[in-house]
Motif scaffolding. Structure first.
Motif, PDB file in Angstrom:
ATOM      1  N   ARG A  30      49.972  42.179  21.714  1.00 45.05           N
ATOM      2  CA  ARG A  30      50.115  43.536  21.109  1.00 45.05           C
ATOM      3  C   ARG A  30      50.817  44.193  22.960  1.00 45.05           C
ATOM      4  N   GLY A  31      51.363  43.204  23.313  1.00 49.38           N
ATOM      5  CA  GLY A  31      52.292  44.005  24.358  1.00 49.38           C
ATOM      6  C   GLY A  31      51.447  44.607  25.796  1.00 49.38           C
ATOM      7  N   ARG A  32      49.937  44.818  25.924  1.00 49.83           N
ATOM      8  CA  ARG A  32      50.194  44.936  27.260  1.00 49.83           C
ATOM      9  C   ARG A  32      50.116  44.103  28.259  1.00 49.83           C
ATOM     10  N   ARG A 108      30.550  39.833  50.666  1.00 51.83           N
ATOM     11  CA  ARG A 108      30.896  38.195  49.613  1.00 51.83           C
ATOM     12  C   ARG A 108      30.519  39.182  48.006  1.00 51.83           C
ATOM     13  N   GLU A 109      29.984  39.651  47.880  1.00 48.25           N
ATOM     14  CA  GLU A 109      29.863  40.336  45.966  1.00 48.25           C
ATOM     15  C   GLU A 109      31.217  40.999  46.011  1.00 48.25           C
ATOM     16  N   LEU A 110      31.719  41.918  47.259  1.00 51.67           N
ATOM     17  CA  LEU A 110      33.053  42.765  46.557  1.00 51.67           C
ATOM     18  C   LEU A 110      34.088  42.247  47.142  1.00 51.67           C
ATOM     19  N   ARG A 111      34.803  40.880  46.876  1.00 50.98           N
ATOM     20  CA  ARG A 111      36.104  39.825  47.763  1.00 50.98           C
ATOM     21  C   ARG A 111      36.817  39.634  46.157  1.00 50.98           C
ATOM     22  N   LEU A 112      37.290  40.265  45.169  1.00 51.65           N
ATOM     23  CA  LEU A 112      37.364  40.110  43.906  1.00 51.65           C
ATOM     24  C   LEU A 112      37.674  41.349  44.091  1.00 51.65           C
ATOM     25  N   ARG A 113      37.229  42.670  43.604  1.00 51.00           N
ATOM     26  CA  ARG A 113      37.654  43.597  43.416  1.00 51.00           C
ATOM     27  C   ARG A 113      38.442  44.221  44.896  1.00 51.00           C
ATOM     28  N   ASP A 114      38.127  43.731  45.734  1.00 50.12           N
ATOM     29  CA  ASP A 114      39.263  44.107  47.164  1.00 50.12           C
ATOM     30  C   ASP A 114      40.736  43.677  47.081  1.00 50.12           C
ATOM     31  N   GLN A 115      40.395  42.044  46.100  1.00 53.39           N
ATOM     32  CA  GLN A 115      41.851  41.810  45.594  1.00 53.39           C
ATOM     33  C   GLN A 115      42.528  41.931  44.822  1.00 53.39           C
ATOM     34  N   LEU A 116      41.895  42.123  43.756  1.00 53.10           N
ATOM     35  CA  LEU A 116      42.469  42.721  42.335  1.00 53.10           C
ATOM     36  C   LEU A 116      42.928  44.147  42.975  1.00 53.10           C
ATOM     37  N   LEU A 117      42.355  44.797  43.886  1.00 51.95           N
ATOM     38  CA  LEU A 117      42.869  46.652  43.677  1.00 51.95           C
ATOM     39  C   LEU A 117      44.603  46.888  43.215  1.00 51.95           C
ATOM     40  N   ALA A 118      45.204  45.374  44.911  1.00 55.19           N
ATOM     41  CA  ALA A 118      46.671  45.370  45.001  1.00 55.19           C
ATOM     42  C   ALA A 118      47.657  44.682  43.547  1.00 55.19           C
ATOM     43  N   LEU A 119      46.446  44.645  42.475  1.00 53.89           N
ATOM     44  CA  LEU A 119      47.692  44.105  41.408  1.00 53.89           C
ATOM     45  C   LEU A 119      47.203  44.733  40.802  1.00 53.89           C
ATOM     46  N   GLU A 120      46.504  46.121  40.267  1.00 57.28           N
ATOM     47  CA  GLU A 120      45.818  46.461  39.813  1.00 57.28           C
ATOM     48  C   GLU A 120      46.934  47.250  38.569  1.00 57.28           C
ATOM     49  N   ASP A 121      48.374  48.131  39.687  1.00 48.41           N
ATOM     50  CA  ASP A 121      49.160  48.576  38.260  1.00 48.41           C
ATOM     51  C   ASP A 121      50.092  47.732  38.005  1.00 48.41           C
ATOM     52  N   ALA A 122      50.025  46.741  38.112  1.00 47.72           N
ATOM     53  CA  ALA A 122      51.230  45.570  37.325  1.00 47.72           C
ATOM     54  C   ALA A 122      50.988  44.763  36.457  1.00 47.72           C
ATOM     55  N   TYR A 123      49.000  46.103  36.142  1.00 47.55           N
ATOM     56  CA  TYR A 123      48.609  45.152  34.407  1.00 47.55           C
ATOM     57  C   TYR A 123      47.843  45.872  34.032  1.00 47.55           C
ATOM     58  N   ASP A 124      48.347  45.752  32.637  1.00 46.72           N
ATOM     59  CA  ASP A 124      47.325  46.699  31.822  1.00 46.72           C
ATOM     60  C   ASP A 124      45.787  46.395  31.828  1.00 46.72           C
ATOM     61  N   TYR A 125      45.204  44.777  31.654  1.00 46.95           N
ATOM     62  CA  TYR A 125      44.159  44.280  31.269  1.00 46.95           C
ATOM     63  C   TYR A 125      43.790  43.176  31.845  1.00 46.95           C
ATOM     64  N   VAL A 126      42.982  42.760  32.804  1.00 46.28           N
ATOM     65  CA  VAL A 126      42.626  42.065  34.105  1.00 46.28           C
ATOM     66  C   VAL A 126      40.970  41.260  33.425  1.00 46.28           C
ATOM     67  N   MET A 127      41.332  40.652  32.344  1.00 43.87           N
ATOM     68  CA  MET A 127      40.008  39.918  32.129  1.00 43.87           C
ATOM     69  C   MET A 127      39.991  38.536  33.568  1.00 43.87           C
ATOM     70  N   ILE A 128      38.412  38.427  33.751  1.00 43.62           N
ATOM     71  CA  ILE A 128      38.016  36.831  34.734  1.00 43.62           C
ATOM     72  C   ILE A 128      36.969  36.761  33.468  1.00 43.62           C
ATOM     73  N   ASP A 129      37.016  35.428  33.230  1.00 42.13           N
ATOM     74  CA  ASP A 129      36.121  34.404  33.194  1.00 42.13           C
ATOM     75  C   ASP A 129      35.182  33.492  34.010  1.00 42.13           C
ATOM     76  N   THR A 130      34.365  33.500  33.743  1.00 36.64           N
ATOM     77  CA  THR A 130      33.024  33.686  34.945  1.00 36.64           C
ATOM     78  C   THR A 130      31.823  32.145  34.533  1.00 36.64           C
ATOM     79  N   PRO A 131      31.555  31.564  35.692  1.00 39.79           N
ATOM     80  CA  PRO A 131      31.603  30.397  35.544  1.00 39.79           C
ATOM     81  C   PRO A 131      29.652  30.375  34.684  1.00 39.79           C
TER      82      PRO A 131
END
Ligand SMILES: Nc1ncnc2c1ncn2[C@@H]1O[C@H](COP(=O)(O)OP(=O)(O)OP(=O)(O)O)[C@@H](O)[C@H]1O
Ligand SMILES: [Mg+2]
Length: 256
Positions: A30-32, A108-131
Motif C-alpha cells: 500500500r506504499g508505506r 532494560r525495558e526502554l532499550r528497544l524504544r531508545d534504538q527505534l528513535l534513530a529510525l522513526e523518520d525513515a519508516y511510516d510503520y514499525v511492527m514488532i513481533d514478540t515471543p
C-alpha cells in the motif's frame, strides 16, 4: 514519525509472526515504508522472509549496547520499477541469552524504544513481533509501541489469556502512557467449528476491546508461504489470503 505497532499475545502459535509478516508486506504494498522487528529468539519472522542466511548482526547486540545501531535487512519486492519498502531487523536464538543478560541492566525495558528513535523518520510503520511470553522482550516491544495488535484463536481458553494480556498492558502504562490496543485479530479462524463461531461472536459483542472486522481464516497457503520463507504476496495460489491481508492493512490504516 513512524507508528510503532507491537504484535503480542503470550499464548504460543496464535499467529503473531504470520500476522506481522503478511500485514507488514500488505502495508508495504500500500506504499508505506515498513520496518519489521523480530524480537523473538525463535527467529520465525526472520525465517518468514528467508533472511536467516543473511544475518550477520541481530537485534540482540543493539539491545545490549546502545552504540550499536539496529541492523536492517531489505526485503526485495521483486519489482524493478517500485522501490523496496519493506525491511526486517533480524533475530536469532542468541536473543534468549540477551534477555537473561538484560535482567541486570539499567533501563532494560526502554532499550528497544531508545534504538527505534534513530529510525522513526525513515519508516511510516514499525511492527514488532514478540515471543510467546510476557518477559523483558515483550515488555520492550510494548514500551516502544503506541499501538498493540492482539492476534488470537477463537477458543474458549484464549479468553483467559486475553484478559491476562490486557492486565499486563495496563501495567505497561506506567512506563508508556500512550499505549493503546488497536484491535484483536481473529488470526486463525476456523468457521466450521461451533466453538470458534461462538467465541468469535462473544468477542465481537461482549468484549471491551474492539475486534478487527477482517478475520483471517485457517488457510493452508498461509502456512505454506511461511514455511517457504515468503509472504502470501509471493506465493502461488494464495489469492484469498492476499485479499484478506490487504483488507486488514486498509483497516489498520484507518484505525492507526
Ligand atoms: N490463518 C492461518 N491458517 C493456517 N495456518 C496458519 C494461519 N496463521 C498462522 N498459521 C500457522 O500456524 C503456526 C503458528 O503461527 P505463528 O508462527 O504465526 O504463531 P506465533 O503466535 O507467532 O507463534 P509463537 O508463539 O511460537 O511465536 C505456523 O505454522 C503458521 O504458519
Ligand atoms: Mg512467532
Amino acid at each position: 514519525m513512524a507508528t510503532v505497532i507491537a504484535v503480542a499475545n503470550q499464548k504460543g502459535g496464535v499467529g503473531k509472526t504470520t500476522t506481522t509478516a503478511n500485514l507488514g508486506a500488505a502495508l508495504a504494498l500500500r506504499g508505506r515504508r515498513v520496518l519489521l522487528v523480530d524480537l523473538d529468539p525463535q527467529g520465525n519472522l526472520t525465517s518468514a522472509f528467508g533472511l536467516e542466511k543473511n544475518v550477520q548482526q541481530t537485534v540482540a547486540e543493539s539491545l545490549l549496547d546502545r552504540r550499536v545501531p539496529l541492523p536492517v535487512l531489505r526485503v526485495s519486492n521483486g519489482l524493478s520499477e517500485a522501490p523496496d519498502c519493506l525491511a526486517v531487523v533480524p533475530a536469532t536464538v542468541e536473543l534468549a541469552a540477551t534477555e537473561a543478560q538484560l535482567i541486570n541492566k539499567l533501563g532494560r525495558e526502554l532499550r528497544l524504544r531508545d534504538q527505534l528513535l534513530a529510525l522513526e523518520d525513515a519508516y511510516d510503520y514499525v511492527m514488532i513481533d514478540t515471543p510467546p511470553s510476557l518477559g523483558t522482550l515483550t515488555i520492550n516491544a510494548l514500551v516502544a509501541a503506541t499501538r498493540v495488535i492482539i492476534p488470537t484463536e477463537a477458543r474458549f481458553f484464549s479468553l483467559q489469556g486475553l484478559q491476562k494480556l490486557e492486565e499486563s498492558i495496563e501495567e505497561i502504562l506506567y512506563l508508556n502512557p500512550r499505549l493503546e490496543v488497536l484491535g484483536i485479530l481473529l488470526s486463525k479462524f476456523d468457521r466450521r467449528l461451533k466453538e470458534e463461531r461462538q467465541v468469535a461472536d462473544y468477542l465481537r459483542r461482549r468484549w471491551h476491546v474492539s475486534v478487527f472486522s477482517t478475520e483471517v481464516g485457517t488457510n493452508s497457503k498461509i502456512l505454506e508461504a511461511g514455511s517457504a520463507g515468503t509472504s502470501v504476496f509471493h506465493y502461488a495460489g494464495a489469492e484469498k489470503a492476499v485479499e484478506t491481508y490487504l483488507a486488514l492493512a486498509d483497516e489498520v490504516l484507518t484505525r492507526a
